[in-house]
Design an enzyme around this catalytic site. Structure first.
Site: not given
Ligand code: FCB
Length: 470
Positions: A179, A360
């Site tokens: 991320e 995720e």
């Protein structure tokens, strides 16, 4: 559970084979969120250790000092993974555990910890997926400018080389970053996460230097690890305006470019999205794009929800607003919209034409053991069922999705929310560090077992049916 077919490399050590066929069901964690042992065996401070010490930054003053004590309990945790039947585990390495000052002398006890973890995973038939960076920058490097210093591409490449030489005999799957849009935007643009900076130049230099570091690490990993399978882990989440006001619509487009495109576009298409171009220009040098856009083997996706965006006076002119009334939300406030997950997977497939791994997906919920000691997290089961169903719709429509990793294996330190948000399949009783598999862990184990028995069903039937075929 059947063990995966372990190969032996030339030194006779176990090595995980690349999964040539079959869908990977896994779980994810990150170093700072679970390891604890922050002051043990020579680990240096990360920017998150320092941020946690600043009053008011993290809910209840929580820190990563002990977290889930995974550093000492990794064997038990691997055993619990084996019970779930997962075939892959994605974790991150703590850069300051391996290099306490971020560069220079390596810390042997830190290196040995990941040796033990990797060997335990391979012994359990679970493929290790290493992420090099999940937000815990060594504080010593931050003090040299951190992501704002162009030299960090070399420091990151040296760290990648240490990792590749040490673990490349047993590990083939490496992600460079987790991320990057979140830790740059929240850490350098909005000042909400470590290191707490809110400044346009800091944000844009950090974005570019993270991209450069990604390319530099890919070169090292390719050179050192035979058959390496490499990628990065990105968020992609549709950004909808909160109102029909044109300012909010423009803000949604702008935030989407920072959130969804600031890393995948240069990494895959060798160009920045238009909203960033001018601001990045001062930090670019000839040759940068060629390094940034080195080929990767897969696209890692983190996705939880769509975003609802409104105009703001901050460094990018856009921020997060509330979803329309009627959209259900999790306990952390994130909207539950499984169709957006399906559409995102199809969109990634079209744009990037790479195998996709969902690295995720999951939900926070207000879990507590009942009087019998069971944790009945029906809300999480409903979320995971809806999202895995949406993924299966995307696969049925042609998206090349090869794996799905739940966030998270166990409850953990949820950044500025501290320990107040529980995302795990395993409940962690922090005072005793006891792990209790939640009802969702049983549900996930059943889903995995059913898809092993009949992989064809994975794309043709809903997971509700799959869970019941067991
Ligand atoms: C993601 C992070 C992960 C965790 C989940 C809930 O943005 O990568 O560390 O905090 O959200």
């Amino acid at each position: 559970m059947a063990k995966c077919n372990l190969e032996r490399n030339s030194e006779g050590r176990r090595q995980a084979p690349l999964q040539k066929s079959g869908f990977l069901w896994g779980a994810s964690t990150s170093s700072f969120q679970i390891e604890g042992a922050a002051q043990i065996d020579g680990r240096g401070d990360s920017i998150w250790d320092v941020y946690c010490r600043e009053p008011g930054r993290v809910k209840n003053g929580d820190t990563g000092g002990i977290a889930c004590d995974h550093y000492h309990r990794y064997k038990e945790d691997v055993g619990l993974m084996r019970n779930l039947g997962i075939s892959a585990y994605r974790f991150s390495l703590s850069w300051p555990r391996l290099l306490p000052k971020g560069r220079g002398a390596a810390n042997e006890p830190g290196l040995a910890f990941y040796d033990r973890l990797i060997d335990a995973l391979l012994e359990a038939g679970i493929e290790p997926w290493i992420c090099l960076y999940h937000w815990d920058l060594p504080q010593a490097l931050h003090e040299l400018g951190g992501w704002q210093n162009r030299d960090i591409a070399g420091w990151f490449a040296d760290y990648a080389a240490l990792v590749a030489h040490r673990y490349g005999d047993r590990v083939r799957r490496f992600a460079t970053f987790n991320e990057p849009c979140v830790f740059t935007l929240f850490g350098y643009g909005f000042g909400w996460n470590a290191p707490g900076i809110a400044d346009a130049a800091a944000l844009h230099s950090a974005i570019h230097h993270v991209n450069l570091s990604h390319g530099a690490a890919l070169d090292v990993l390719r050179a050192v690890v035979p058959h390496a399978s490499l990628g990065a882990i990105h968020n992609r989440q549709p950004c909808f305006p909160t109102t029909t006001n044109p300012d909010d619509a423009a803000a949604a487009r702008r935030l989407s470019e920072y959130w969804n495109d600031a890393f995948p576009y240069p990494q895959h298409f060798a160009r920045y999205p238009s909203a960033l171009g001018d601001a990045i220009e001062p930090f670019q040098k000839p040759g940068d794009m060629a390094l940034i856009s080195r080929p990767v083997d897969w696209f890692g996706l983190n996705h939880y929800s769509p975003h609802y965006i409104k105009a703001d006076n901050n460094v990018i002119g856009a921020t997060f607003g509330a979803p329309p009334s009627g959209v259900p939300r999790t306990t952390i406030g994130w909207p539950i919209v499984p169709d957006a997950f399906r559409d995102t997977l199809l969109d990634i497939d079209r744009r990037f034409a790479l195998p996709i791994y969902v690295m995720e997906n999951g939900t926070a919920s207000d879990d507590k053991p009942d009087s019998a000691g069971h944790v009945e997290d029906a809300g999480r089961i409903a979320y995971l069922r809806a999202y895995t169903d949406a993924m299966q719709e995307a696969i049925a429509a042609g998206a090349d999705v090869r794996g799905y990793f739940v966030w998270s294996l166990l409850d953990n330190f949820e950044w500025t929310s501290g320990y107040s948000q529980r995302f795990g399949l395993l409940y962690v009783d922090y005072p005793t560090q006891r792990r209790i598999p939640k009802a969702s862990a049983r549900w996930y184990a059943d889903l995995i077992a059913a898809s092993r028995i009949s992989p064809a069903k994975l794309v043709t039937e809903s997971s509700t049916d799959l869970a019941m075929t067991k």
